[in-house]
Design a protein around this motif. Structure first.
Motif, PDB file in Angstrom:
ATOM      1  N   GLU A   2      23.835  26.328 -32.409  1.00 44.92           N
ATOM      2  CA  GLU A   2      23.137  27.216 -31.485  1.00 44.92           C
ATOM      3  C   GLU A   2      23.663  28.643 -31.596  1.00 44.92           C
ATOM      4  N   TRP A  10      14.842  31.773 -27.449  1.00 43.05           N
ATOM      5  CA  TRP A  10      14.923  30.362 -27.829  1.00 43.05           C
ATOM      6  C   TRP A  10      14.354  29.416 -26.777  1.00 43.05           C
ATOM      7  N   ASN A  66       7.432  22.055 -27.949  1.00 38.20           N
ATOM      8  CA  ASN A  66       6.982  20.862 -27.217  1.00 38.20           C
ATOM      9  C   ASN A  66       5.480  20.896 -26.970  1.00 38.20           C
ATOM     10  N   TRP A  88      11.472  26.573 -27.832  1.00 33.77           N
ATOM     11  CA  TRP A  88      11.478  25.121 -27.590  1.00 33.77           C
ATOM     12  C   TRP A  88      10.322  24.708 -26.691  1.00 33.77           C
ATOM     13  N   LYS A  89       9.959  25.566 -25.752  1.00 38.56           N
ATOM     14  CA  LYS A  89       8.822  25.279 -24.882  1.00 38.56           C
ATOM     15  C   LYS A  89       7.533  25.174 -25.704  1.00 38.56           C
TER      16      LYS A  89
END
Length: 225
Positions: free
Chosen positions: A2, A14, A22, A18-19
């Motif tokens: 990370e 970031w 998904n 990731w949102k």
């Protein structure tokens, strides 16, 4: 890991990455499910109604083939716009992740149906005739002969369709569909943050590679030795 990513891309959001990752998985997963549920029976029906097949019907075959060819010919970005009224009717809105699913399904189900038809055409005619000589019904031939024999080809076609859906999901960002494509458009194009576009692109490339490897393994597993 990370910390390394933060050093390489300090301006990348970031949590947003990731949102939207998904969101892309959600879009592609649900769209793949409905594409299979629609495209598989459609492909079987096209095959069965073709000349010389079990349920040959020239009119039905030509109509189904025309519908499939028409939807396959429409560029996806145009299809997104054309079916906005239908999308609103189905999900109540034309924006957001869920609203991107209907055009994804409509855009890929005909494509998958044609791949299913092609796979079924590769089944040895002698196997079908042998099943007929043993008194098997049309339904038994479909479920116990055609689909098991064509399974590797159908799985390969589904893998190709899944990979195409990843690309289509990125295009849905052009009309606010969410996902990595929407993120790349908003930040990379509109705000000139090309590092966001780069990260989103790399993630989608890796996603495609994972899907392709898993699909190839399934094909190998179900292929006859």
């Amino acid at each position: 890991m990370e910390n390394l990513l933060l050093e390489l891309f300090p301006n990348v959001l970031w949590p947003e990455i990731w949102k939207t990752f998904n969101e892309t998985l959600y879009m592609v997963g649900i769209a793949t499910l409905f594409t299979a549920l629609i495209g598989l029976p459609l492909g079987v029906l096209v095959f069965l109604t073709a000349p010389g097949q079990l349920m040959q019907n020239r009119f039905a075959y030509q109509v189904l083939s025309l519908v499939i060819n028409v939807f396959r010919s429409i560029p996806f970005i145009i299809l997104l716009i054309l079916i906005i009224p239908f999308t609103k009717f189905i999900v109540g809105t034309s924006l957001g992740v869920t609203a991107a699913i209907p055009p994804l399904v409509i855009g890929t189900a005909p494509f998958f149906a044609r791949l299913v038809e092609t796979s079924l055409r590769e089944v040895d005619r002698g196997v079908i005739e042998m099943a007929q000589s043993m008194g098997a019904s049309t339904w038994q031939i479909i479920t116990r002969v055609l689909l098991p024999e064509a399974r590797p080809g159908i799985l390969a076609g589904l893998t190709i369709t899944l990979v195409a859906l990843v690309g289509y999901s990125a295009m849905s960002g052009a009309i606010g569909g969410g996902g990595l494509g929407d993120l790349a458009l908003r930040y990379g194009y509109q705000r000139f943050q090309m590092d966001v576009t780069l990260v989103a692109t790399v993630i989608m490339i890796l996603l495609v590679q994972v899907f392709q490897v898993l699909g190839d393994r399934l094909v190998s597993h179900f292929s006859r030795k």
